[in-house]
Scaffold this motif. Structure first.
Motif, PDB file in Angstrom:
ATOM      1  N   SER A  73       0.823  -1.209   0.000  1.00 45.40           N
ATOM      2  CA  SER A  73       0.000   0.000   0.000  1.00 45.40           C
ATOM      3  C   SER A  73       0.858   1.260   0.000  1.00 45.40           C
ATOM      4  O   SER A  73       0.334   2.362   0.071  1.00 45.40           O
ATOM      5  CB  SER A  73      -0.916   0.007   1.228  1.00 45.40           C
ATOM      6  OG  SER A  73      -0.157   0.136   2.407  1.00 45.40           O
ATOM      7  N   LYS A  97       0.418   5.566   0.121  1.00 39.68           N
ATOM      8  CA  LYS A  97      -0.434   6.100  -0.930  1.00 39.68           C
ATOM      9  C   LYS A  97      -1.592   6.834  -0.261  1.00 39.68           C
ATOM     10  O   LYS A  97      -2.145   6.363   0.721  1.00 39.68           O
ATOM     11  CB  LYS A  97      -0.989   4.971  -1.787  1.00 39.68           C
ATOM     12  CG  LYS A  97       0.060   4.261  -2.600  1.00 39.68           C
ATOM     13  CD  LYS A  97      -0.551   3.126  -3.391  1.00 39.68           C
ATOM     14  CE  LYS A  97       0.530   2.359  -4.109  1.00 39.68           C
ATOM     15  NZ  LYS A  97       0.017   1.137  -4.735  1.00 39.68           N
ATOM     16  N   ARG A  98      -1.913   8.007  -0.793  1.00 37.85           N
ATOM     17  CA  ARG A  98      -2.999   8.780  -0.207  1.00 37.85           C
ATOM     18  C   ARG A  98      -4.230   8.683  -1.087  1.00 37.85           C
ATOM     19  O   ARG A  98      -4.122   8.678  -2.315  1.00 37.85           O
ATOM     20  CB  ARG A  98      -2.588  10.242  -0.071  1.00 37.85           C
ATOM     21  CG  ARG A  98      -1.466  10.463   0.907  1.00 37.85           C
ATOM     22  CD  ARG A  98      -1.222  11.961   1.080  1.00 37.85           C
ATOM     23  NE  ARG A  98      -0.036  12.186   1.860  1.00 37.85           N
ATOM     24  CZ  ARG A  98       1.116  12.617   1.348  1.00 37.85           C
ATOM     25  NH1 ARG A  98       1.217  12.879   0.068  1.00 37.85           N
ATOM     26  NH2 ARG A  98       2.162  12.785   2.121  1.00 37.85           N
ATOM     27  N   SER A  99      -5.365   8.677  -0.443  1.00 36.66           N
ATOM     28  CA  SER A  99      -6.621   8.680  -1.195  1.00 36.66           C
ATOM     29  C   SER A  99      -6.862  10.093  -1.715  1.00 36.66           C
ATOM     30  O   SER A  99      -6.188  11.051  -1.319  1.00 36.66           O
ATOM     31  CB  SER A  99      -7.771   8.238  -0.294  1.00 36.66           C
ATOM     32  OG  SER A  99      -8.003   9.202   0.715  1.00 36.66           O
ATOM     33  N   GLU A 100      -7.853  10.233  -2.581  1.00 34.72           N
ATOM     34  CA  GLU A 100      -8.174  11.560  -3.116  1.00 34.72           C
ATOM     35  C   GLU A 100      -8.617  12.499  -2.008  1.00 34.72           C
ATOM     36  O   GLU A 100      -8.267  13.691  -2.014  1.00 34.72           O
ATOM     37  CB  GLU A 100      -9.262  11.445  -4.178  1.00 34.72           C
ATOM     38  CG  GLU A 100      -8.789  10.794  -5.459  1.00 34.72           C
ATOM     39  CD  GLU A 100      -9.873  10.762  -6.516  1.00 34.72           C
ATOM     40  OE1 GLU A 100     -10.800  11.599  -6.464  1.00 34.72           O
ATOM     41  OE2 GLU A 100      -9.787   9.902  -7.400  1.00 34.72           O
ATOM     42  N   GLU A 102      -7.670  12.389   1.123  1.00 30.15           N
ATOM     43  CA  GLU A 102      -6.483  12.772   1.892  1.00 30.15           C
ATOM     44  C   GLU A 102      -5.653  13.805   1.135  1.00 30.15           C
ATOM     45  O   GLU A 102      -5.116  14.750   1.736  1.00 30.15           O
ATOM     46  CB  GLU A 102      -5.634  11.536   2.199  1.00 30.15           C
ATOM     47  CG  GLU A 102      -6.255  10.591   3.196  1.00 30.15           C
ATOM     48  CD  GLU A 102      -5.495   9.289   3.341  1.00 30.15           C
ATOM     49  OE1 GLU A 102      -5.462   8.765   4.475  1.00 30.15           O
ATOM     50  OE2 GLU A 102      -4.943   8.787   2.340  1.00 30.15           O
TER      51      GLU A 102
END
Length: 127
Positions: A73, A97-100, A102
């Protein structure tokens, strides 16, 4: 044949030192009992094998989950962070990894910080 083997074992037993000898009453030749004990031992071994197999399957599942959550991840698995003033860096610093959502929140925070710094500069210039 069995009688000869028993005689050989008894003779060998008699030649052993006293503390290593097996008493004659303790020596029992019972083929049926031996077979029963061997079967019991095989059943126990199979049970232990299956328990170990289950434990290994659980550990494999857990390691797969950990690998997915903690390693796969990551945006970058291995990044070395170097200090501004020189010197040794910190290796192995992973970036997740960052979400949208975040990413959007991070941009808002950066923007708010820039506004705050500008405000502090303006206040310092005026005061």
């Amino acid at each position: 044949k069995v009688r000869e083997r028993l005689s050989d074992l008894l003779a060998e037993n008699d030649m052993r030192p006293e503390e290593e000898r097996v008493e004659r009453e303790s020596i029992v030749v019972d083929v049926g009992e031996r077979d029963r004990l061997v079967k019991l031992a095989d059943e126990r071994a199979e049970k232990v094998r299956s328990e170990i197999g289950l434990l290994n399957a659980r550990k494999d599942l857990l390691s797969e989950r950990i690998r997915k959550e903690c390693y796969e991840s990551m945006q970058e698995e291995m990044v070395e962070c170097l200090p501004f003033a020189g010197g040794p860096g910190v290796a192995g610093y992973a970036l997740t990894k960052r979400s949208e959502a975040e990413e959007a929140r991070l941009e808002r925070v950066k923007c708010m910080r820039r506004v705050e710094l500008r405000e502090l500069r303006l206040l310092a210039e005026q005061g």
